[in-house]
Design an enzyme around this catalytic site. Structure first.
Site, PDB file in Angstrom:
ATOM      1  N   SER A 190       6.877   0.873 -11.305  1.00  0.00           N
ATOM      2  CA  SER A 190       7.340   2.027 -11.710  1.00  0.00           C
ATOM      3  C   SER A 190       7.529   2.483 -12.966  1.00  0.00           C
ATOM      4  O   SER A 190       6.439   2.261 -13.761  1.00  0.00           O
ATOM      5  CB  SER A 190       8.598   2.091 -10.876  1.00  0.00           C
ATOM      6  OG  SER A 190       8.980   3.767 -10.546  1.00  0.00           O
ATOM      7  N   ASP A 347       3.539   7.493  -1.598  1.00  0.00           N
ATOM      8  CA  ASP A 347       4.375   7.537  -2.979  1.00  0.00           C
ATOM      9  C   ASP A 347       3.778   8.607  -3.602  1.00  0.00           C
ATOM     10  O   ASP A 347       2.364   8.871  -3.802  1.00  0.00           O
ATOM     11  CB  ASP A 347       4.037   5.982  -3.603  1.00  0.00           C
ATOM     12  CG  ASP A 347       4.593   5.617  -4.758  1.00  0.00           C
ATOM     13  OD1 ASP A 347       5.501   6.696  -5.308  1.00  0.00           O
ATOM     14  OD2 ASP A 347       4.421   4.979  -5.547  1.00  0.00           O
ATOM     15  N   HIS A 377       6.881   3.640  -2.045  1.00  0.00           N
ATOM     16  CA  HIS A 377       7.213   3.335  -3.576  1.00  0.00           C
ATOM     17  C   HIS A 377       8.389   2.203  -3.395  1.00  0.00           C
ATOM     18  O   HIS A 377       9.333   2.548  -2.796  1.00  0.00           O
ATOM     19  CB  HIS A 377       7.611   4.493  -4.277  1.00  0.00           C
ATOM     20  CG  HIS A 377       8.022   4.415  -5.490  1.00  0.00           C
ATOM     21  ND1 HIS A 377       7.118   4.166  -6.567  1.00  0.00           N
ATOM     22  CD2 HIS A 377       9.269   4.221  -6.390  1.00  0.00           C
ATOM     23  CE1 HIS A 377       7.683   4.119  -7.901  1.00  0.00           C
ATOM     24  NE2 HIS A 377       8.989   3.843  -7.601  1.00  0.00           N
TER      25      HIS A 377
END
Length: 407
Positions: A190, A347, A377
């Site tokens: 991320s 995501d 995610h």
């Protein structure tokens, strides 16, 4: 008695309404994701309430909760020695395999996710991740605790990541930890994937560095904020755990921008229609050419809404390649190392990773692009109890296997 029963029913209905979130039918283990999202949203709402009451910033409240629940002290096992240290003045947790004699090992520098504002490499999930990497790969793993927003804003996190990278790649530190200079990788998930991509670009272009990263492994990385209307943003705007508005909020906090710009950032047109983006940058974000048809689906670029405010001039970090690695020129991308890019169908960041993988390939970089049709995610770090998921376990196994074969 009847009043208490009615009250209980109403509370149950209200709780079910709060917890339940409609999800795509093909997402992995939806009820676990729904419960995780409800927990996360409750923490966010508590943080927002604390900020509204003047108690503290909402992010401070969130991190306080995370620290109490997740941050653990270093503990060593018979197979992995774990210590807290620092690299280039940046706190870090070091995972070293036990034994093995004098042979040189591989090394991985890891940056945790959390929107540049939440989390720590000392969290239980990241501790377990790095511990498993160290044990199964016989690799020295260093998890970096860069500074967090809102106390630190861009480019502070980038500078911490770069300082830790330079220190880890120095001959002195590599010798101290017994790491082979030819087998050092950088990785992150991320926002940590954002930092990993950014420092991989910078280190690769720095001819003064005698040792450079040999691989980069990016897990559902966030790579740009100029277009929050890519197909994945449109498709997954309300899919847990990273809703579109939450990602936009993290970007503004990271870039030190006025939070009142949130609706303007969300209403900005797609990059192809953005009046202030020059063609040279626009081509780097052109998802109509960079994404396969199966990911574009029926989505189209979103135009300017009435009253939309121009934000790129107010928030210059939006076009800074250190914050948005997807904007880098082909010549820079072509110098970066072999790459692993993981993306998930459900995501908002899916298309960031897919476009980056395509641009790396076009620049001549060897790329392994792995996509999970049932992924969401954060799933890879949810491969440990209590938020174990099958896609999380599969993605973690494949990630470690790729590192073993390529580092």
């Amino acid at each position: 008695m009847r009043l208490r029963w009615s009250g209980g029913v109403l509370l149950s209905v209200a709780a079910a309404y709060y917890v339940y979130t409609p999800l795509p039918s093909t997402v992995s283990e939806p009820w676990k994701l729904i419960l995780l999202d409800a927990l996360f949203r409750s923490f966010i709402h508590a943080g927002d309430a604390a900020q509204a009451l003047g108690v503290c910033h909402s992010v401070h409240m969130l991190n306080s909760v995370v620290s109490r629940l997740e941050v653990i002290e270093p503990w060593s096992s018979p197979t992995v020695s774990v210590t807290d240290s620092a690299l280039g003045g940046v706190p870090a947790r070091v995972f070293q395999p036990v034994g093995g004699g004098a042979k040189l090992r591989r090394g991985v520098l890891y940056f945790h996710g959390g929107g540049w504002a939440l989390g720590s490499g000392r969290m239980r999930s990241y501790d377990l991740l790095c511990r498993r990497m160290a044990e199964e790969l016989d690799t020295v793993v260093v998890s970096v605790d860069y500074r967090l927003a809102p106390d630190a804003v861009f480019p502070d996190q980038y500078h911490d990541a770069l300082a830790a990278s330079r220190a880890f790649l120095s001959p002195e530190v590599l010798q101290r930890y017994g790491v082979n200079p030819a087998r050092v990788g950088v990785s992150g998930d991320s926002s940590g994937g954002n930092l990993a991509a950014a420092v991989a670009q910078r280190i690769s272009a720095d001819d003064s560095m005698s040792v450079k990263f040999s691989i980069q492994a990016l897990i559902y990385p966030v790579l740009q904020a100029l277009d929050l209307n890519t197909p994945s943003y449109q498709q997954n705007h309300n899919v847990p755990i990273l809703h579109r508005h939450l990602m936009a909020r993290f970007w503004l906090i990271y870039l030190g921008a006025d939070p009142s710009l949130l609706p303007h950032l969300l209403s900005s047109p797609s990059s192809l229609l953005h009046p202030s983006i020059p063609p040279s940058i626009r081509s780097h974000l052109n998802w109509t050419s960079l994404l396969a048809a199966k990911h574009q689906k029926h989505y189209r670029p979103v135009g300017m809404e009435t009253g939309s405010r121009e934000v790129t001039g107010i928030v210059p970090g939006l076009v800074d390649v250190r914050a948005a690695p997807l904007l880098a020129e082909q010549g820079i991308l072509g110098r970066t190392p072999r790459a692993y890019v993981m993306t998930c169908e459900f995501d908002v960041l899916r298309d960031d990773g897919l476009m980056y993988a395509r641009r790396l390939q076009d620049a001549g970089v060897t790329v392994t692009s792995v996509h999970y049709d049932d992924g969401f995610h954060g799933c890879m770090v949810f491969s440990f109890w209590p938020f174990w998921s099958s896609v999380g376990q599969r993605s973690l196994d494949n990630y470690i296997q790729w590192l073993d074969h390529n580092l």
